[in-house]
Design an enzyme around this catalytic site. Structure first.
Site, PDB file in Angstrom:
ATOM      1  N   LYS A  53       4.256   0.864  -7.406  1.00 27.70           N
ATOM      2  CA  LYS A  53       3.429   2.067  -7.905  1.00 27.70           C
ATOM      3  C   LYS A  53       3.835   3.492  -7.586  1.00 27.70           C
ATOM      4  CE  LYS A  53      -0.396  -1.120  -8.060  1.00 27.70           C
ATOM      5  NZ  LYS A  53      -1.892  -1.596  -7.401  1.00 27.70           N
ATOM      6  N   GLN A  97      -5.205  -0.071  -2.153  1.00 26.73           N
ATOM      7  CA  GLN A  97      -4.707  -1.434  -2.493  1.00 26.73           C
ATOM      8  C   GLN A  97      -5.675  -2.340  -1.798  1.00 26.73           C
ATOM      9  OE1 GLN A  97      -1.981  -1.934  -4.512  1.00 26.73           O
ATOM     10  NE2 GLN A  97      -2.387  -4.135  -4.273  1.00 26.73           N
ATOM     11  N   ASP A 120      -8.218   3.172 -10.778  1.00 24.35           N
ATOM     12  CA  ASP A 120      -8.391   1.631 -10.917  1.00 24.35           C
ATOM     13  C   ASP A 120      -9.385   1.232 -11.518  1.00 24.35           C
ATOM     14  OD1 ASP A 120      -6.472  -0.062  -9.918  1.00 24.35           O
ATOM     15  OD2 ASP A 120      -7.207  -0.187  -7.803  1.00 24.35           O
TER      16      ASP A 120
END
Length: 299
Positions: A53, A97, A120
Protein backbone atom coordinates in the site's frame (compact mmCIF):
# COMPACT_ATOMS: atom_id res chain seq x y z
CA UNK A 1 -16.91 -17.50 -25.22
CA UNK A 2 -16.50 -16.51 -21.56
CA UNK A 3 -15.03 -13.08 -20.83
CA UNK A 4 -12.21 -13.23 -18.26
CA UNK A 5 -12.47 -9.96 -16.29
CA UNK A 6 -8.91 -8.69 -15.86
CA UNK A 7 -8.64 -6.83 -12.54
CA UNK A 8 -5.08 -5.74 -13.28
CA UNK A 9 -6.17 -3.79 -16.38
CA UNK A 10 -9.11 -2.16 -14.54
CA UNK A 11 -6.88 -1.32 -11.54
CA UNK A 12 -4.26 0.26 -13.82
CA UNK A 13 -6.96 2.52 -15.28
CA UNK A 14 -8.03 3.63 -11.75
CA UNK A 15 -4.39 4.25 -10.74
CA UNK A 16 -3.86 6.34 -13.89
CA UNK A 17 -6.78 8.62 -12.92
CA UNK A 18 -5.54 8.80 -9.31
CA UNK A 19 -2.01 9.72 -10.38
CA UNK A 20 -3.12 12.47 -12.78
CA UNK A 21 -5.53 13.90 -10.15
CA UNK A 22 -2.79 13.88 -7.51
CA UNK A 23 -0.40 15.66 -9.90
CA UNK A 24 -3.07 18.31 -10.64
CA UNK A 25 -3.66 18.87 -6.88
CA UNK A 26 0.05 19.39 -6.29
CA UNK A 27 0.41 21.63 -9.34
CA UNK A 28 -2.69 23.79 -8.78
CA UNK A 29 -3.15 23.76 -4.99
CA UNK A 30 0.35 22.90 -3.76
CA UNK A 31 -1.04 19.89 -1.87
CA UNK A 32 0.01 16.24 -2.08
CA UNK A 33 -2.65 13.69 -1.06
CA UNK A 34 -1.48 12.25 2.28
CA UNK A 35 -2.04 8.60 3.24
CA UNK A 36 -1.03 7.33 6.70
CA UNK A 37 -0.92 3.55 7.17
CA UNK A 38 -0.65 2.16 10.71
CA UNK A 39 0.47 -1.42 11.41
CA UNK A 40 0.83 -2.94 14.88
CA UNK A 41 2.89 -6.01 15.73
CA UNK A 42 4.85 -8.55 13.70
CA UNK A 43 2.27 -10.33 11.52
CA UNK A 44 4.16 -10.98 8.24
CA UNK A 45 1.01 -10.87 6.06
CA UNK A 46 0.02 -7.47 7.54
CA UNK A 47 3.50 -6.07 6.85
CA UNK A 48 3.40 -7.37 3.26
CA UNK A 49 0.01 -5.67 2.68
CA UNK A 50 1.15 -2.43 4.31
CA UNK A 51 4.38 -2.28 2.30
CA UNK A 52 2.48 -2.76 -0.98
CA UNK A 53 0.00 0.00 0.00
CA UNK A 54 2.79 2.41 0.92
CA UNK A 55 4.67 1.61 -2.29
CA UNK A 56 1.56 2.21 -4.42
CA UNK A 57 0.87 5.51 -2.59
CA UNK A 58 4.38 6.73 -3.46
CA UNK A 59 3.89 5.58 -7.07
CA UNK A 60 0.69 7.71 -7.24
CA UNK A 61 2.62 10.79 -6.05
CA UNK A 62 1.18 10.80 -2.53
CA UNK A 63 2.76 11.87 0.72
CA UNK A 64 2.99 8.29 2.07
CA UNK A 65 3.49 7.88 5.83
CA UNK A 66 3.90 4.50 7.52
CA UNK A 67 3.68 3.97 11.29
CA UNK A 68 4.97 0.53 12.38
CA UNK A 69 4.17 0.08 16.07
CA UNK A 70 5.53 -2.66 18.36
CA UNK A 71 3.44 -5.71 19.37
CA UNK A 72 3.07 -4.40 22.95
CA UNK A 73 1.47 -1.07 21.88
CA UNK A 74 -1.45 -0.24 24.21
CA UNK A 75 -5.01 0.69 23.17
CA UNK A 76 -4.41 4.19 24.51
CA UNK A 77 -1.20 4.66 22.49
CA UNK A 78 -2.84 3.48 19.28
CA UNK A 79 -5.89 5.72 19.74
CA UNK A 80 -3.59 8.67 20.55
CA UNK A 81 -1.76 8.17 17.23
CA UNK A 82 -5.07 8.06 15.33
CA UNK A 83 -6.17 11.29 17.07
CA UNK A 84 -2.90 12.97 15.98
CA UNK A 85 -3.41 11.82 12.38
CA UNK A 86 -7.04 13.04 12.48
CA UNK A 87 -5.73 16.49 13.44
CA UNK A 88 -2.95 16.59 10.81
CA UNK A 89 -4.10 18.62 7.77
CA UNK A 90 -1.39 17.01 5.58
CA UNK A 91 -3.01 13.57 6.06
CA UNK A 92 -6.19 12.96 4.01
CA UNK A 93 -6.51 9.20 4.50
CA UNK A 94 -5.88 6.98 7.54
CA UNK A 95 -5.75 3.20 7.36
CA UNK A 96 -5.21 0.93 10.38
CA UNK A 97 -4.15 -2.52 9.12
CA UNK A 98 -6.30 -5.35 10.50
CA UNK A 99 -6.17 -7.73 12.27
CA UNK A 100 -4.63 -6.03 15.30
CA UNK A 101 -2.78 -8.06 17.97
CA UNK A 102 -5.24 -9.93 20.23
CA UNK A 103 -4.97 -7.56 23.22
CA UNK A 104 -6.22 -4.60 21.17
CA UNK A 105 -9.86 -3.82 20.29
CA UNK A 106 -10.12 -2.85 16.62
CA UNK A 107 -13.66 -1.42 16.61
CA UNK A 108 -13.02 1.65 18.86
CA UNK A 109 -9.89 2.40 16.80
CA UNK A 110 -11.73 2.18 13.44
CA UNK A 111 -14.62 4.30 14.73
CA UNK A 112 -12.21 6.94 16.06
CA UNK A 113 -10.93 7.68 12.53
CA UNK A 114 -12.59 10.85 11.22
CA UNK A 115 -15.17 9.73 8.61
CA UNK A 116 -13.65 12.13 6.03
CA UNK A 117 -10.28 10.34 6.41
CA UNK A 118 -11.67 6.79 6.72
CA UNK A 119 -10.33 5.50 3.39
CA UNK A 120 -11.23 1.90 4.32
CA UNK A 121 -14.91 2.97 4.45
CA UNK A 122 -15.50 1.15 7.77
CA UNK A 123 -16.66 4.02 9.97
CA UNK A 124 -20.38 3.75 10.80
CA UNK A 125 -20.95 7.22 9.30
CA UNK A 126 -19.64 6.04 5.91
CA UNK A 127 -21.52 2.73 6.19
CA UNK A 128 -24.70 4.68 7.00
CA UNK A 129 -24.26 7.04 4.04
CA UNK A 130 -23.92 4.05 1.71
CA UNK A 131 -26.98 2.36 3.26
CA UNK A 132 -29.09 5.49 2.69
CA UNK A 133 -27.89 5.85 -0.91
CA UNK A 134 -25.56 8.82 -0.34
CA UNK A 135 -22.65 7.88 -2.61
CA UNK A 136 -21.58 11.49 -3.07
CA UNK A 137 -20.21 12.48 0.34
CA UNK A 138 -19.06 9.25 2.05
CA UNK A 139 -16.13 6.90 1.41
CA UNK A 140 -16.96 3.37 0.24
CA UNK A 141 -15.22 0.20 1.40
CA UNK A 142 -12.46 -0.54 -1.15
CA UNK A 143 -13.13 -4.15 -2.18
CA UNK A 144 -16.88 -3.73 -2.96
CA UNK A 145 -16.17 -0.43 -4.74
CA UNK A 146 -13.58 -2.23 -6.89
CA UNK A 147 -15.89 -5.18 -7.55
CA UNK A 148 -18.61 -2.78 -8.76
CA UNK A 149 -16.20 -1.24 -11.30
CA UNK A 150 -15.53 -4.75 -12.68
CA UNK A 151 -19.30 -5.39 -12.91
CA UNK A 152 -19.78 -2.01 -14.64
CA UNK A 153 -17.20 -3.03 -17.26
CA UNK A 154 -19.53 -5.86 -18.31
CA UNK A 155 -22.99 -4.36 -17.72
CA UNK A 156 -22.52 -0.57 -17.67
CA UNK A 157 -23.45 1.55 -14.64
CA UNK A 158 -27.22 0.99 -14.75
CA UNK A 159 -28.07 -2.54 -13.59
CA UNK A 160 -31.85 -2.14 -13.97
CA UNK A 161 -33.66 -5.44 -14.55
CA UNK A 162 -30.71 -7.60 -13.43
CA UNK A 163 -30.86 -10.00 -10.49
CA UNK A 164 -27.76 -9.90 -8.29
CA UNK A 165 -26.94 -12.41 -5.55
CA UNK A 166 -24.25 -11.67 -2.95
CA UNK A 167 -23.10 -14.70 -0.94
CA UNK A 168 -21.75 -13.38 2.37
CA UNK A 169 -23.08 -10.70 4.72
CA UNK A 170 -19.94 -9.26 6.34
CA UNK A 171 -19.72 -5.56 7.21
CA UNK A 172 -16.44 -5.46 5.34
CA UNK A 173 -17.79 -6.73 2.02
CA UNK A 174 -21.20 -8.41 1.75
CA UNK A 175 -23.39 -5.60 3.11
CA UNK A 176 -21.67 -2.70 1.28
CA UNK A 177 -21.61 -4.76 -1.95
CA UNK A 178 -25.37 -5.31 -1.72
CA UNK A 179 -25.94 -1.58 -1.09
CA UNK A 180 -23.82 -0.61 -4.10
CA UNK A 181 -25.71 -3.03 -6.35
CA UNK A 182 -29.02 -1.65 -5.05
CA UNK A 183 -27.85 1.91 -5.75
CA UNK A 184 -27.14 0.78 -9.33
CA UNK A 185 -30.78 -0.42 -9.66
CA UNK A 186 -30.11 -4.19 -9.48
CA UNK A 187 -32.58 -6.45 -7.68
CA UNK A 188 -30.43 -7.81 -4.85
CA UNK A 189 -30.58 -10.98 -2.77
CA UNK A 190 -28.16 -11.41 0.15
CA UNK A 191 -27.44 -15.09 0.77
CA UNK A 192 -25.28 -16.64 3.49
CA UNK A 193 -24.50 -19.83 5.42
CA UNK A 194 -28.02 -19.95 6.89
CA UNK A 195 -29.82 -19.51 3.57
CA UNK A 196 -32.05 -22.39 2.48
CA UNK A 197 -31.18 -23.88 -0.94
CA UNK A 198 -28.17 -21.68 -1.64
CA UNK A 199 -27.48 -23.29 -5.07
CA UNK A 200 -31.09 -22.56 -6.10
CA UNK A 201 -30.80 -18.91 -5.03
CA UNK A 202 -27.56 -18.54 -6.99
CA UNK A 203 -29.05 -20.05 -10.16
CA UNK A 204 -31.38 -17.04 -10.43
CA UNK A 205 -28.49 -14.54 -10.51
CA UNK A 206 -27.46 -12.53 -13.56
CA UNK A 207 -24.63 -11.23 -11.34
CA UNK A 208 -23.25 -13.65 -8.73
CA UNK A 209 -20.79 -12.30 -6.14
CA UNK A 210 -19.10 -14.84 -3.83
CA UNK A 211 -17.42 -13.68 -0.60
CA UNK A 212 -17.58 -16.48 1.97
CA UNK A 213 -13.99 -17.64 2.44
CA UNK A 214 -14.69 -21.27 1.46
CA UNK A 215 -12.47 -22.53 -1.38
CA UNK A 216 -14.27 -23.65 -4.56
CA UNK A 217 -17.69 -23.60 -2.88
CA UNK A 218 -19.60 -22.26 -5.89
CA UNK A 219 -19.97 -25.03 -8.48
CA UNK A 220 -20.90 -24.85 -12.17
CA UNK A 221 -24.48 -26.00 -11.51
CA UNK A 222 -24.95 -22.97 -9.19
CA UNK A 223 -24.30 -20.58 -12.09
CA UNK A 224 -26.97 -19.39 -14.50
CA UNK A 225 -25.67 -19.77 -18.08
CA UNK A 226 -24.22 -16.43 -19.21
CA UNK A 227 -24.11 -14.91 -15.71
CA UNK A 228 -21.34 -12.59 -14.51
CA UNK A 229 -19.42 -14.23 -11.63
CA UNK A 230 -17.34 -12.08 -9.26
CA UNK A 231 -15.09 -14.13 -6.96
CA UNK A 232 -13.92 -12.20 -3.88
CA UNK A 233 -12.51 -15.21 -2.02
CA UNK A 234 -8.80 -15.53 -1.29
CA UNK A 235 -8.06 -18.97 0.17
CA UNK A 236 -4.69 -20.66 0.54
CA UNK A 237 -5.02 -24.37 -0.20
CA UNK A 238 -2.53 -27.26 -0.51
CA UNK A 239 -0.96 -27.66 -3.97
CA UNK A 240 0.74 -31.06 -3.98
CA UNK A 241 1.24 -30.75 -7.75
CA UNK A 242 3.76 -27.95 -7.00
CA UNK A 243 5.68 -30.11 -4.55
CA UNK A 244 5.39 -31.28 -0.97
CA UNK A 245 4.10 -28.65 1.47
CA UNK A 246 3.39 -26.14 -1.32
CA UNK A 247 0.20 -24.05 -1.44
CA UNK A 248 -1.71 -21.94 -3.95
CA UNK A 249 -4.33 -19.19 -3.84
CA UNK A 250 -7.85 -20.10 -4.90
CA UNK A 251 -11.19 -18.31 -4.79
CA UNK A 252 -14.66 -19.22 -3.47
CA UNK A 253 -15.67 -20.23 -7.00
CA UNK A 254 -14.61 -23.49 -8.71
CA UNK A 255 -13.08 -21.45 -11.52
CA UNK A 256 -12.43 -24.01 -14.25
CA UNK A 257 -15.94 -25.50 -14.23
CA UNK A 258 -17.79 -22.19 -13.65
CA UNK A 259 -15.88 -20.49 -16.48
CA UNK A 260 -17.52 -23.04 -18.83
CA UNK A 261 -20.99 -21.72 -17.88
CA UNK A 262 -20.51 -18.05 -16.99
CA UNK A 263 -20.66 -15.20 -19.50
CA UNK A 264 -17.94 -13.32 -17.58
CA UNK A 265 -15.83 -14.32 -14.57
CA UNK A 266 -13.02 -12.92 -12.41
CA UNK A 267 -9.96 -15.11 -11.86
CA UNK A 268 -8.23 -15.54 -8.48
CA UNK A 269 -5.64 -14.15 -8.26
CA UNK A 270 -5.80 -11.22 -10.71
CA UNK A 271 -9.49 -10.33 -10.49
CA UNK A 272 -10.92 -8.38 -7.54
CA UNK A 273 -7.60 -8.35 -5.60
CA UNK A 274 -5.79 -5.65 -7.61
CA UNK A 275 -8.92 -3.45 -7.40
CA UNK A 276 -8.81 -3.27 -3.59
CA UNK A 277 -5.51 -1.39 -3.39
CA UNK A 278 -6.46 0.76 -6.41
CA UNK A 279 -9.68 1.87 -4.69
CA UNK A 280 -7.75 2.68 -1.51
CA UNK A 281 -5.71 5.12 -3.60
CA UNK A 282 -8.92 6.39 -5.21
CA UNK A 283 -10.52 7.02 -1.79
CA UNK A 284 -7.41 8.91 -0.65
CA UNK A 285 -7.39 11.23 -3.66
CA UNK A 286 -11.18 11.74 -3.30
CA UNK A 287 -10.69 12.69 0.39
CA UNK A 288 -7.92 15.14 -0.59
CA UNK A 289 -10.10 16.75 -3.29
CA UNK A 290 -13.02 17.12 -0.87
CA UNK A 291 -10.83 18.66 1.84
CA UNK A 292 -9.81 21.36 -0.68
CA UNK A 293 -13.34 21.84 -2.04
CA UNK A 294 -12.27 20.59 -5.47
CA UNK A 295 -14.25 18.37 -7.87
CA UNK A 296 -13.84 14.64 -7.34
CA UNK A 297 -12.62 12.38 -10.19
CA UNK A 298 -14.86 9.64 -11.60
CA UNK A 299 -13.60 6.06 -11.69
Amino acid sequence: MTTIIDGKVAAASVIETVTSTAAALEREAGVKPGLAVVVVGNDPASHTYVNSKSKMAKQCGFNSVQHSLPEETTQEELEKLVAELNADPAIHGILVQLPLPKHLKSEPVIQSITPEKDVDGLNVVNAGKLATGDLGTGLISCTPAGALILINRIHGTDLSGLNAVVIGRSNLFGKPMAMLLLSSNATVTMAHSRSKDLPGICRGADILVAAVGRPNMVKADWVKPGATVIDVGINRVPAPEKGEGKTKITGDVAYEECAEVAGAITPVPGGVGPMTIAMLMANTVVAACRSLGRPVPKF
